[in-house]
Write an enzyme that holds these catalytic residues in place. Structure first.
Site, PDB file in Angstrom:
ATOM      1  N   TYR A 133      13.869 -36.889  -3.329  1.00 53.48           N
ATOM      2  CA  TYR A 133      12.463 -36.464  -3.324  1.00 53.48           C
ATOM      3  C   TYR A 133      11.987 -36.122  -1.914  1.00 53.48           C
ATOM      4  O   TYR A 133      11.952 -36.979  -1.032  1.00 53.48           O
ATOM      5  CB  TYR A 133      11.607 -37.593  -3.898  1.00 53.48           C
ATOM      6  CG  TYR A 133      10.227 -37.188  -4.332  1.00 53.48           C
ATOM      7  CD1 TYR A 133       9.990 -36.782  -5.638  1.00 53.48           C
ATOM      8  CD2 TYR A 133       9.153 -37.222  -3.455  1.00 53.48           C
ATOM      9  CE1 TYR A 133       8.719 -36.425  -6.053  1.00 53.48           C
ATOM     10  CE2 TYR A 133       7.878 -36.853  -3.866  1.00 53.48           C
ATOM     11  CZ  TYR A 133       7.669 -36.462  -5.162  1.00 53.48           C
ATOM     12  OH  TYR A 133       6.411 -36.105  -5.573  1.00 53.48           O
TER      13      TYR A 133
ATOM     14  N   TYR B  29       7.344 -27.331  -5.985  1.00 52.64           N
ATOM     15  CA  TYR B  29       6.984 -28.753  -6.079  1.00 52.64           C
ATOM     16  C   TYR B  29       6.462 -29.032  -7.473  1.00 52.64           C
ATOM     17  O   TYR B  29       5.281 -28.860  -7.752  1.00 52.64           O
ATOM     18  CB  TYR B  29       5.930 -29.082  -5.021  1.00 52.64           C
ATOM     19  CG  TYR B  29       5.465 -30.528  -5.030  1.00 52.64           C
ATOM     20  CD1 TYR B  29       6.313 -31.559  -4.651  1.00 52.64           C
ATOM     21  CD2 TYR B  29       4.163 -30.867  -5.418  1.00 52.64           C
ATOM     22  CE1 TYR B  29       5.886 -32.880  -4.645  1.00 52.64           C
ATOM     23  CE2 TYR B  29       3.726 -32.188  -5.410  1.00 52.64           C
ATOM     24  CZ  TYR B  29       4.594 -33.184  -5.027  1.00 52.64           C
ATOM     25  OH  TYR B  29       4.162 -34.489  -5.018  1.00 52.64           O
TER      26      TYR B  29
END
Lengths: 386, 143
Positions: A294, A344
Protein backbone atom coordinates in the site's frame (compact mmCIF):
# COMPACT_ATOMS: atom_id res chain seq x y z
CA UNK A 1 0.96 -25.02 5.57
CA UNK A 2 -2.55 -26.46 5.40
CA UNK A 3 -4.09 -26.93 1.98
CA UNK A 4 -5.71 -23.62 0.99
CA UNK A 5 -9.48 -23.80 1.16
CA UNK A 6 -10.18 -20.61 -0.74
CA UNK A 7 -9.11 -18.89 -3.93
CA UNK A 8 -9.52 -15.61 -5.76
CA UNK A 9 -11.41 -16.66 -8.87
CA UNK A 10 -12.34 -13.36 -10.49
CA UNK A 11 -11.20 -9.76 -10.73
CA UNK A 12 -12.85 -6.74 -12.31
CA UNK A 13 -12.26 -3.04 -12.59
CA UNK A 14 -13.46 0.07 -14.35
CA UNK A 15 -11.11 2.56 -15.93
CA UNK A 16 -9.14 4.70 -13.47
CA UNK A 17 -9.80 8.38 -14.15
CA UNK A 18 -10.15 11.81 -12.64
CA UNK A 19 -13.82 12.12 -13.61
CA UNK A 20 -15.77 8.92 -14.11
CA UNK A 21 -18.95 10.73 -15.18
CA UNK A 22 -21.15 8.22 -13.36
CA UNK A 23 -22.23 7.32 -9.85
CA UNK A 24 -20.14 5.37 -7.39
CA UNK A 25 -22.89 2.76 -7.36
CA UNK A 26 -22.52 2.34 -11.11
CA UNK A 27 -18.75 1.96 -10.74
CA UNK A 28 -19.37 -0.69 -8.07
CA UNK A 29 -21.87 -2.58 -10.23
CA UNK A 30 -19.69 -2.44 -13.36
CA UNK A 31 -16.60 -3.70 -11.55
CA UNK A 32 -18.51 -6.52 -9.83
CA UNK A 33 -20.11 -7.61 -13.11
CA UNK A 34 -16.66 -7.61 -14.74
CA UNK A 35 -15.22 -9.71 -11.91
CA UNK A 36 -18.06 -12.25 -12.10
CA UNK A 37 -17.67 -12.47 -15.89
CA UNK A 38 -13.94 -12.99 -15.41
CA UNK A 39 -14.69 -15.87 -13.02
CA UNK A 40 -17.41 -17.39 -15.15
CA UNK A 41 -19.98 -16.85 -12.39
CA UNK A 42 -23.31 -15.02 -12.30
CA UNK A 43 -24.84 -12.72 -9.67
CA UNK A 44 -27.03 -15.64 -8.62
CA UNK A 45 -23.89 -17.43 -7.42
CA UNK A 46 -22.96 -14.62 -5.01
CA UNK A 47 -23.97 -15.10 -1.38
CA UNK A 48 -21.63 -12.67 0.40
CA UNK A 49 -20.64 -9.01 -0.03
CA UNK A 50 -17.78 -7.18 1.65
CA UNK A 51 -16.66 -3.58 1.32
CA UNK A 52 -15.05 -0.79 3.37
CA UNK A 53 -16.83 1.20 6.07
CA UNK A 54 -15.90 4.21 3.91
CA UNK A 55 -17.58 2.95 0.72
CA UNK A 56 -20.39 5.16 -0.54
CA UNK A 57 -22.58 2.42 -2.04
CA UNK A 58 -24.72 0.15 0.06
CA UNK A 59 -25.33 -3.55 -0.17
CA UNK A 60 -28.99 -3.23 -1.09
CA UNK A 61 -28.09 -0.90 -3.92
CA UNK A 62 -25.39 -3.21 -5.23
CA UNK A 63 -27.68 -6.25 -5.05
CA UNK A 64 -30.43 -4.32 -6.84
CA UNK A 65 -28.09 -3.40 -9.69
CA UNK A 66 -26.82 -6.91 -10.22
CA UNK A 67 -29.95 -8.86 -9.32
CA UNK A 68 -28.27 -10.81 -6.54
CA UNK A 69 -31.18 -12.86 -5.21
CA UNK A 70 -30.04 -14.11 -1.82
CA UNK A 71 -27.20 -12.88 0.39
CA UNK A 72 -26.17 -14.79 3.48
CA UNK A 73 -23.49 -12.39 4.59
CA UNK A 74 -22.47 -8.75 4.31
CA UNK A 75 -19.83 -6.90 6.26
CA UNK A 76 -17.80 -3.70 6.19
CA UNK A 77 -14.18 -3.37 7.20
CA UNK A 78 -12.81 -0.39 9.15
CA UNK A 79 -9.47 1.45 9.00
CA UNK A 80 -9.63 3.41 5.76
CA UNK A 81 -7.53 1.98 2.95
CA UNK A 82 -5.88 -0.43 5.37
CA UNK A 83 -9.16 -2.33 4.99
CA UNK A 84 -8.11 -3.42 1.51
CA UNK A 85 -6.07 -6.53 2.28
CA UNK A 86 -8.19 -7.10 5.39
CA UNK A 87 -11.16 -7.71 3.08
CA UNK A 88 -9.32 -10.74 1.72
CA UNK A 89 -9.01 -12.12 5.26
CA UNK A 90 -12.72 -11.58 5.89
CA UNK A 91 -13.76 -13.10 2.56
CA UNK A 92 -11.48 -16.09 3.17
CA UNK A 93 -13.02 -16.57 6.61
CA UNK A 94 -16.58 -16.33 5.35
CA UNK A 95 -15.91 -18.98 2.69
CA UNK A 96 -13.65 -21.27 4.74
CA UNK A 97 -16.17 -21.33 7.58
CA UNK A 98 -18.82 -22.63 5.21
CA UNK A 99 -20.95 -19.53 5.62
CA UNK A 100 -20.57 -18.53 1.98
CA UNK A 101 -19.77 -20.16 -1.33
CA UNK A 102 -18.92 -17.02 -3.30
CA UNK A 103 -17.99 -13.67 -1.75
CA UNK A 104 -17.57 -10.45 -3.70
CA UNK A 105 -15.38 -7.66 -2.34
CA UNK A 106 -15.86 -4.26 -3.92
CA UNK A 107 -14.60 -0.70 -3.55
CA UNK A 108 -15.83 2.09 -5.79
CA UNK A 109 -15.24 5.79 -5.44
CA UNK A 110 -15.33 9.12 -7.21
CA UNK A 111 -12.47 10.24 -5.02
CA UNK A 112 -11.30 12.87 -7.49
CA UNK A 113 -14.45 14.21 -9.10
CA UNK A 114 -16.86 14.00 -6.15
CA UNK A 115 -14.65 14.55 -3.10
CA UNK A 116 -10.91 14.60 -2.56
CA UNK A 117 -9.10 12.90 0.28
CA UNK A 118 -6.20 15.32 -0.18
CA UNK A 119 -8.25 18.41 0.63
CA UNK A 120 -8.14 19.78 4.17
CA UNK A 121 -11.20 19.05 6.28
CA UNK A 122 -12.55 21.01 9.23
CA UNK A 123 -15.53 18.92 10.30
CA UNK A 124 -18.37 16.85 8.95
CA UNK A 125 -16.56 13.55 9.12
CA UNK A 126 -16.94 11.17 12.03
CA UNK A 127 -14.88 12.66 14.88
CA UNK A 128 -13.15 9.42 15.68
CA UNK A 129 -12.03 8.98 12.09
CA UNK A 130 -12.92 5.28 11.99
CA UNK A 131 -10.01 3.61 13.73
CA UNK A 132 -8.18 6.83 14.44
CA UNK A 133 -8.74 9.76 16.76
CA UNK A 134 -6.96 12.15 14.45
CA UNK A 135 -9.99 14.26 13.57
CA UNK A 136 -10.59 15.73 16.98
CA UNK A 137 -6.93 16.09 17.94
CA UNK A 138 -5.40 17.23 14.66
CA UNK A 139 -7.85 19.57 12.94
CA UNK A 140 -7.47 22.65 15.19
CA UNK A 141 -3.71 22.47 14.61
CA UNK A 142 -3.86 22.62 10.83
CA UNK A 143 -3.20 18.91 10.33
CA UNK A 144 -6.29 18.51 8.21
CA UNK A 145 -5.29 16.12 5.41
CA UNK A 146 -3.80 12.60 5.20
CA UNK A 147 -0.44 14.00 4.07
CA UNK A 148 -0.14 16.13 7.21
CA UNK A 149 -0.99 13.17 9.45
CA UNK A 150 1.48 10.94 7.62
CA UNK A 151 4.25 13.56 7.71
CA UNK A 152 4.61 13.40 11.49
CA UNK A 153 5.65 9.76 11.20
CA UNK A 154 7.75 10.35 8.08
CA UNK A 155 9.74 13.12 9.76
CA UNK A 156 10.58 10.88 12.71
CA UNK A 157 11.90 8.24 10.31
CA UNK A 158 13.92 10.79 8.31
CA UNK A 159 15.47 12.19 11.44
CA UNK A 160 16.40 8.84 12.91
CA UNK A 161 18.00 7.39 9.79
CA UNK A 162 19.23 10.50 7.98
CA UNK A 163 16.87 9.84 5.09
CA UNK A 164 15.96 12.77 2.84
CA UNK A 165 12.91 13.63 0.81
CA UNK A 166 14.94 12.80 -2.32
CA UNK A 167 15.39 9.31 -0.91
CA UNK A 168 11.60 8.95 -0.68
CA UNK A 169 11.54 10.03 -4.34
CA UNK A 170 13.18 6.74 -5.28
CA UNK A 171 9.80 5.11 -4.69
CA UNK A 172 7.96 7.61 -6.89
CA UNK A 173 10.41 7.22 -9.76
CA UNK A 174 10.17 3.43 -9.58
CA UNK A 175 6.37 3.29 -9.48
CA UNK A 176 6.03 5.85 -12.27
CA UNK A 177 8.41 3.72 -14.35
CA UNK A 178 6.18 0.71 -13.80
CA UNK A 179 3.04 2.74 -14.60
CA UNK A 180 4.62 4.07 -17.77
CA UNK A 181 4.28 0.66 -19.45
CA UNK A 182 0.80 -0.13 -18.06
CA UNK A 183 -1.98 1.12 -20.36
CA UNK A 184 -4.49 0.96 -17.49
CA UNK A 185 -2.40 3.43 -15.47
CA UNK A 186 -3.33 7.10 -15.32
CA UNK A 187 0.38 7.86 -15.75
CA UNK A 188 0.81 5.48 -18.68
CA UNK A 189 3.67 6.75 -20.82
CA UNK A 190 4.64 9.35 -18.21
CA UNK A 191 7.71 8.29 -16.25
CA UNK A 192 9.44 10.82 -14.00
CA UNK A 193 12.99 11.51 -12.92
CA UNK A 194 14.25 12.25 -9.45
CA UNK A 195 14.67 15.85 -10.65
CA UNK A 196 10.94 15.97 -11.45
CA UNK A 197 10.26 14.67 -7.96
CA UNK A 198 12.47 17.28 -6.35
CA UNK A 199 10.88 20.05 -8.46
CA UNK A 200 7.36 19.16 -7.34
CA UNK A 201 5.89 21.46 -4.71
CA UNK A 202 5.84 20.82 -1.00
CA UNK A 203 2.63 19.39 0.31
CA UNK A 204 4.02 19.10 3.85
CA UNK A 205 7.54 20.40 4.41
CA UNK A 206 10.10 19.00 4.91
CA UNK A 207 8.95 15.45 4.28
CA UNK A 208 6.33 15.16 1.53
CA UNK A 209 6.24 16.69 -1.95
CA UNK A 210 3.38 16.34 -4.43
CA UNK A 211 5.07 13.36 -6.07
CA UNK A 212 5.34 11.55 -2.73
CA UNK A 213 1.55 11.34 -2.64
CA UNK A 214 -0.69 8.77 -4.23
CA UNK A 215 -3.17 9.92 -6.82
CA UNK A 216 -6.76 10.90 -6.23
CA UNK A 217 -8.81 8.69 -8.56
CA UNK A 218 -12.28 7.71 -9.71
CA UNK A 219 -12.91 4.04 -10.30
CA UNK A 220 -14.23 0.71 -9.10
CA UNK A 221 -12.55 -2.60 -8.34
CA UNK A 222 -14.03 -5.98 -7.40
CA UNK A 223 -12.61 -9.34 -6.40
CA UNK A 224 -14.42 -12.70 -6.21
CA UNK A 225 -13.44 -15.32 -3.62
CA UNK A 226 -14.73 -18.91 -3.71
CA UNK A 227 -14.01 -22.35 -2.26
CA UNK A 228 -10.85 -23.86 -3.70
CA UNK A 229 -12.64 -27.02 -4.90
CA UNK A 230 -15.13 -24.92 -6.83
CA UNK A 231 -12.38 -22.66 -8.16
CA UNK A 232 -10.89 -25.54 -10.11
CA UNK A 233 -13.99 -25.68 -12.34
CA UNK A 234 -14.16 -21.97 -13.07
CA UNK A 235 -12.87 -19.93 -15.99
CA UNK A 236 -9.55 -18.69 -14.60
CA UNK A 237 -6.53 -20.35 -13.12
CA UNK A 238 -7.31 -20.24 -9.38
CA UNK A 239 -5.16 -17.94 -7.28
CA UNK A 240 -5.23 -19.55 -3.87
CA UNK A 241 -5.29 -17.58 -0.63
CA UNK A 242 -2.42 -19.28 1.15
CA UNK A 243 -2.91 -17.08 4.17
CA UNK A 244 -4.42 -13.75 5.15
CA UNK A 245 -4.26 -11.96 8.49
CA UNK A 246 -5.37 -8.67 9.90
CA UNK A 247 -4.44 -7.03 13.14
CA UNK A 248 -5.71 -4.34 15.44
CA UNK A 249 -3.36 -3.74 18.32
CA UNK A 250 -3.68 -1.75 21.49
CA UNK A 251 -3.12 1.98 21.13
CA UNK A 252 -2.55 1.84 17.37
CA UNK A 253 -4.35 4.14 15.01
CA UNK A 254 -4.27 4.07 11.22
CA UNK A 255 -2.76 7.13 9.56
CA UNK A 256 -2.25 8.98 12.89
CA UNK A 257 -0.41 6.18 14.65
CA UNK A 258 1.36 8.35 17.22
CA UNK A 259 0.62 6.76 20.57
CA UNK A 260 1.57 3.07 20.52
CA UNK A 261 5.18 3.64 21.47
CA UNK A 262 7.57 6.54 21.81
CA UNK A 263 9.49 5.41 18.71
CA UNK A 264 7.40 5.85 15.57
CA UNK A 265 10.11 4.78 13.14
CA UNK A 266 9.00 1.17 13.04
CA UNK A 267 5.59 -0.34 12.28
CA UNK A 268 5.23 -2.74 15.17
CA UNK A 269 1.75 -3.67 13.97
CA UNK A 270 3.14 -4.85 10.62
CA UNK A 271 5.72 -6.93 12.50
CA UNK A 272 2.83 -8.85 14.03
CA UNK A 273 1.14 -9.27 10.63
CA UNK A 274 4.39 -10.64 9.19
CA UNK A 275 4.86 -13.08 12.04
CA UNK A 276 1.31 -14.40 11.91
CA UNK A 277 1.25 -14.59 8.13
CA UNK A 278 4.54 -16.46 8.00
CA UNK A 279 3.32 -18.86 10.70
CA UNK A 280 0.14 -19.50 8.72
CA UNK A 281 1.77 -20.02 5.33
CA UNK A 282 5.36 -21.06 5.99
CA UNK A 283 6.35 -18.26 3.60
CA UNK A 284 8.01 -14.98 4.55
CA UNK A 285 6.87 -11.92 2.60
CA UNK A 286 10.38 -11.45 1.20
CA UNK A 287 10.30 -14.97 -0.23
CA UNK A 288 7.39 -14.14 -2.53
CA UNK A 289 8.06 -12.99 -6.11
CA UNK A 290 5.93 -9.82 -6.18
CA UNK A 291 5.22 -7.27 -3.43
CA UNK A 292 1.98 -5.30 -3.67
CA UNK A 293 2.40 -2.84 -0.80
CA UNK A 294 0.00 0.00 0.00
CA UNK A 295 1.53 3.26 -1.19
CA UNK A 296 -0.52 6.17 0.08
CA UNK A 297 2.72 8.10 0.60
CA UNK A 298 6.28 7.11 -0.27
CA UNK A 299 7.48 6.82 3.37
CA UNK A 300 4.93 4.07 3.91
CA UNK A 301 6.90 1.91 1.49
CA UNK A 302 10.02 2.45 3.58
CA UNK A 303 8.25 1.59 6.82
CA UNK A 304 6.47 -1.46 5.43
CA UNK A 305 9.53 -2.86 3.66
CA UNK A 306 11.27 -2.90 7.04
CA UNK A 307 8.40 -4.18 9.19
CA UNK A 308 7.43 -6.86 6.70
CA UNK A 309 11.00 -8.10 6.76
CA UNK A 310 12.25 -7.28 3.28
CA UNK A 311 15.17 -5.53 4.95
CA UNK A 312 16.25 -4.45 8.41
CA UNK A 313 15.37 -1.24 10.26
CA UNK A 314 16.86 1.77 8.50
CA UNK A 315 17.86 -0.30 5.46
CA UNK A 316 14.95 0.50 3.11
CA UNK A 317 16.82 3.24 1.23
CA UNK A 318 19.67 0.92 0.35
CA UNK A 319 17.29 -1.93 -0.39
CA UNK A 320 15.55 0.26 -2.96
CA UNK A 321 18.75 1.79 -4.34
CA UNK A 322 20.15 -1.70 -4.91
CA UNK A 323 17.37 -2.39 -7.39
CA UNK A 324 15.48 -4.97 -5.36
CA UNK A 325 12.08 -3.45 -6.21
CA UNK A 326 12.63 -3.39 -9.99
CA UNK A 327 10.64 -5.81 -12.18
CA UNK A 328 13.77 -7.94 -12.45
CA UNK A 329 14.77 -7.48 -8.80
CA UNK A 330 14.34 -9.69 -5.78
CA UNK A 331 11.02 -8.16 -4.69
CA UNK A 332 9.34 -6.34 -7.57
CA UNK A 333 7.07 -3.65 -6.09
CA UNK A 334 3.62 -3.03 -7.58
CA UNK A 335 4.36 -3.72 -11.27
CA UNK A 336 1.12 -1.91 -12.20
CA UNK A 337 2.57 1.33 -10.83
CA UNK A 338 0.69 1.22 -7.53
CA UNK A 339 -1.43 4.05 -6.21
CA UNK A 340 1.23 6.54 -7.22
CA UNK A 341 1.34 5.44 -10.85
CA UNK A 342 -1.77 3.46 -11.79
CA UNK A 343 -4.57 4.90 -9.67
CA UNK A 344 -5.84 5.06 -6.12
CA UNK A 345 -8.74 2.73 -5.53
CA UNK A 346 -7.95 2.44 -1.85
CA UNK A 347 -5.72 -0.63 -2.09
CA UNK A 348 -8.03 -2.79 -4.17
CA UNK A 349 -6.27 -2.17 -7.50
CA UNK A 350 -3.11 -3.52 -5.87
CA UNK A 351 -4.94 -6.77 -5.10
CA UNK A 352 -6.18 -7.20 -8.67
CA UNK A 353 -2.65 -6.66 -9.96
CA UNK A 354 -1.40 -9.25 -7.50
CA UNK A 355 -3.91 -11.71 -8.92
CA UNK A 356 -2.82 -10.97 -12.50
CA UNK A 357 0.81 -11.50 -11.50
CA UNK A 358 -0.08 -14.84 -9.90
CA UNK A 359 -2.02 -15.85 -13.01
CA UNK A 360 0.83 -14.76 -15.24
CA UNK A 361 -1.35 -12.37 -17.23
CA UNK A 362 -0.09 -8.94 -16.14
CA UNK A 363 1.10 -6.29 -18.59
CA UNK A 364 4.32 -5.88 -16.64
CA UNK A 365 4.56 -9.57 -15.84
CA UNK A 366 7.30 -10.63 -13.46
CA UNK A 367 8.97 -13.90 -14.46
CA UNK A 368 8.23 -17.14 -12.61
CA UNK A 369 5.72 -15.88 -10.09
CA UNK A 370 4.53 -18.50 -7.64
CA UNK A 371 3.42 -16.32 -4.76
CA UNK A 372 2.48 -12.69 -4.32
CA UNK A 373 2.53 -10.67 -1.09
CA UNK A 374 -0.35 -8.26 -0.52
CA UNK A 375 0.01 -5.70 2.24
CA UNK A 376 -1.91 -2.75 3.65
CA UNK A 377 -0.10 -2.04 6.90
CA UNK A 378 -2.43 -3.72 9.37
CA UNK A 379 -3.22 -6.62 7.04
CA UNK A 380 -1.29 -8.98 4.82
CA UNK A 381 -1.95 -11.93 2.54
CA UNK A 382 0.03 -14.37 0.44
CA UNK A 383 -1.71 -15.60 -2.68
CA UNK A 384 -0.64 -17.87 -5.51
CA UNK A 385 -0.08 -21.51 -6.34
CA UNK A 386 -1.48 -24.01 -3.84
CA UNK B 1 -11.41 30.82 5.80
CA UNK B 2 -12.96 32.67 8.73
CA UNK B 3 -11.96 35.76 10.65
CA UNK B 4 -12.76 37.49 13.90
CA UNK B 5 -13.51 41.17 14.24
CA UNK B 6 -9.85 42.10 14.31
CA UNK B 7 -9.40 40.42 10.95
CA UNK B 8 -7.22 37.70 12.45
CA UNK B 9 -7.68 34.22 11.05
CA UNK B 10 -8.84 31.80 13.72
CA UNK B 11 -8.08 28.12 13.81
CA UNK B 12 -11.05 25.70 13.48
CA UNK B 13 -13.17 25.02 16.53
CA UNK B 14 -12.05 21.79 18.21
CA UNK B 15 -14.33 18.79 17.87
CA UNK B 16 -15.39 18.19 21.47
CA UNK B 17 -16.83 14.79 22.40
CA UNK B 18 -18.17 13.79 25.83
CA UNK B 19 -14.77 12.21 26.49
CA UNK B 20 -12.64 15.12 25.28
CA UNK B 21 -14.55 18.29 26.23
CA UNK B 22 -12.52 18.69 29.47
CA UNK B 23 -9.35 19.18 27.38
CA UNK B 24 -10.72 22.19 25.50
CA UNK B 25 -12.50 23.59 28.55
CA UNK B 26 -9.19 23.45 30.42
CA UNK B 27 -7.47 25.27 27.57
CA UNK B 28 -10.01 28.09 27.88
CA UNK B 29 -8.86 28.48 31.50
CA UNK B 30 -5.21 28.35 30.52
CA UNK B 31 -4.70 24.82 31.79
CA UNK B 32 -3.20 21.86 29.94
CA UNK B 33 -5.18 18.87 31.22
CA UNK B 34 -4.61 15.16 30.66
CA UNK B 35 -6.98 12.49 31.97
CA UNK B 36 -5.59 10.48 34.86
CA UNK B 37 -7.06 7.30 36.28
CA UNK B 38 -8.24 8.03 39.80
CA UNK B 39 -7.47 4.46 40.87
CA UNK B 40 -4.08 3.58 39.34
CA UNK B 41 -2.95 7.14 38.53
CA UNK B 42 -2.01 6.27 34.95
CA UNK B 43 -2.14 9.23 32.56
CA UNK B 44 -3.93 8.49 29.28
CA UNK B 45 -4.07 10.51 26.08
CA UNK B 46 -6.05 10.55 23.86
CA UNK B 47 -8.59 10.35 26.66
CA UNK B 48 -11.02 7.48 26.97
CA UNK B 49 -13.83 6.77 29.40
CA UNK B 50 -12.28 3.66 30.95
CA UNK B 51 -8.74 3.09 32.19
CA UNK B 52 -7.31 0.26 30.07
CA UNK B 53 -4.91 -0.57 32.89
CA UNK B 54 -7.36 -1.14 35.78
CA UNK B 55 -10.77 -0.57 34.15
CA UNK B 56 -11.81 2.22 36.48
CA UNK B 57 -14.22 4.69 34.91
CA UNK B 58 -13.29 7.60 37.14
CA UNK B 59 -10.80 9.49 35.01
CA UNK B 60 -9.87 12.85 36.49
CA UNK B 61 -8.29 15.69 34.48
CA UNK B 62 -4.81 16.38 35.82
CA UNK B 63 -2.97 19.62 35.16
CA UNK B 64 0.34 19.18 33.39
CA UNK B 65 3.43 21.34 33.89
CA UNK B 66 3.15 22.46 30.27
CA UNK B 67 6.74 21.56 29.44
CA UNK B 68 7.68 19.03 26.83
CA UNK B 69 9.98 18.01 24.01
CA UNK B 70 9.20 17.96 20.30
CA UNK B 71 9.32 14.38 18.97
CA UNK B 72 8.41 15.14 15.36
CA UNK B 73 7.00 17.98 13.31
CA UNK B 74 5.58 18.94 9.92
CA UNK B 75 4.51 22.08 8.11
CA UNK B 76 1.38 21.66 5.94
CA UNK B 77 1.69 23.97 2.95
CA UNK B 78 -0.61 22.74 0.20
CA UNK B 79 -3.56 22.58 0.19
CA UNK B 80 -3.42 25.37 2.73
CA UNK B 81 -5.10 24.39 6.02
CA UNK B 82 -8.30 26.05 7.13
CA UNK B 83 -8.01 28.70 9.81
CA UNK B 84 -4.38 29.77 9.39
CA UNK B 85 -2.75 32.75 7.73
CA UNK B 86 0.75 31.24 7.61
CA UNK B 87 1.71 27.55 7.40
CA UNK B 88 1.42 26.11 10.92
CA UNK B 89 4.10 23.92 12.43
CA UNK B 90 2.33 20.78 13.60
CA UNK B 91 4.25 18.81 16.20
CA UNK B 92 4.10 15.73 18.34
CA UNK B 93 5.03 16.96 21.81
CA UNK B 94 6.08 14.52 24.51
CA UNK B 95 5.00 16.10 27.79
CA UNK B 96 7.43 15.79 30.67
CA UNK B 97 4.79 13.75 32.52
CA UNK B 98 4.82 11.22 29.67
CA UNK B 99 1.81 11.59 27.37
CA UNK B 100 2.27 12.61 23.74
CA UNK B 101 -0.05 15.16 22.16
CA UNK B 102 -0.51 16.70 18.73
CA UNK B 103 -0.16 20.47 18.83
CA UNK B 104 1.56 23.43 17.19
CA UNK B 105 4.89 25.02 17.87
CA UNK B 106 4.47 28.79 17.53
CA UNK B 107 6.95 31.62 17.72
CA UNK B 108 9.70 29.70 15.99
CA UNK B 109 11.39 30.12 12.62
CA UNK B 110 10.69 26.94 10.62
CA UNK B 111 14.39 26.82 9.73
CA UNK B 112 15.14 26.50 13.45
CA UNK B 113 12.59 23.74 13.93
CA UNK B 114 14.02 20.40 15.01
CA UNK B 115 13.26 17.28 16.97
CA UNK B 116 14.27 17.53 20.60
CA UNK B 117 13.28 21.18 20.87
CA UNK B 118 12.23 21.96 24.45
CA UNK B 119 8.89 23.74 24.54
CA UNK B 120 6.32 25.09 26.98
CA UNK B 121 2.59 25.46 26.67
CA UNK B 122 0.76 28.58 25.60
CA UNK B 123 -2.86 29.05 24.53
CA UNK B 124 -4.41 30.41 21.36
CA UNK B 125 -7.95 31.26 20.36
CA UNK B 126 -10.01 29.12 18.02
CA UNK B 127 -13.39 29.56 16.36
CA UNK B 128 -16.43 29.23 18.61
CA UNK B 129 -14.82 31.12 21.50
CA UNK B 130 -12.63 28.09 22.16
CA UNK B 131 -8.95 27.90 23.03
CA UNK B 132 -6.31 25.30 22.24
CA UNK B 133 -2.98 24.54 23.87
CA UNK B 134 0.05 25.26 21.66
CA UNK B 135 3.75 25.32 22.47
CA UNK B 136 6.56 27.87 22.34
CA UNK B 137 10.28 27.22 22.49
CA UNK B 138 11.34 27.19 26.12
CA UNK B 139 13.33 30.32 26.90
CA UNK B 140 17.04 29.72 27.32
CA UNK B 141 17.97 29.25 30.94
CA UNK B 142 14.44 28.57 32.19
CA UNK B 143 13.76 25.40 34.11
Amino acid sequence: MATPQTAIVGIGQTEFSKNSGRSELQLAAESIKAALDDAGLTPADVDGLITFTLDGSDEVGVARCLGIPDLKYASRIPNGGAASVATIFHAMSAVASGTCDVVVVWRAMNERSQYRFGQPVMRGLIPTGGGSTFMEWCLPYGAQSPASWEALTAQAYMSRYGVTNADFGLVSVLLRKHAATNPAAWFYGKPITIEDHQASRWIVAPSLRLLDCCQESDGGVAVVIARADRARDLRQKPVHILGAVTNMRFNHEIVSDYYHTKDLTHLEISDRVRERLTAATGIAPRDTQVAMIYDNFTPQIYLQLEAFGFCGPGEARDYIKDGNLELTGRSPLSPNGGHIGEGYIHGMNLITEGVRQARGTAVNQVANVENVFLASGVAGAIIGAA
Amino acid sequence: MSSNDAGTTLRPEPVATPDSAFFWEGAARGELLIKQCDACKMLWHPPRPMCPNCHATKMVPARMSGRGIVYSWAMPIHPFPHGFSTPPIVALVDLEEGPRIVSNVVGVDPRAMKEGLRVEVSFEAAEGNKFVPVFRPLAEGSV
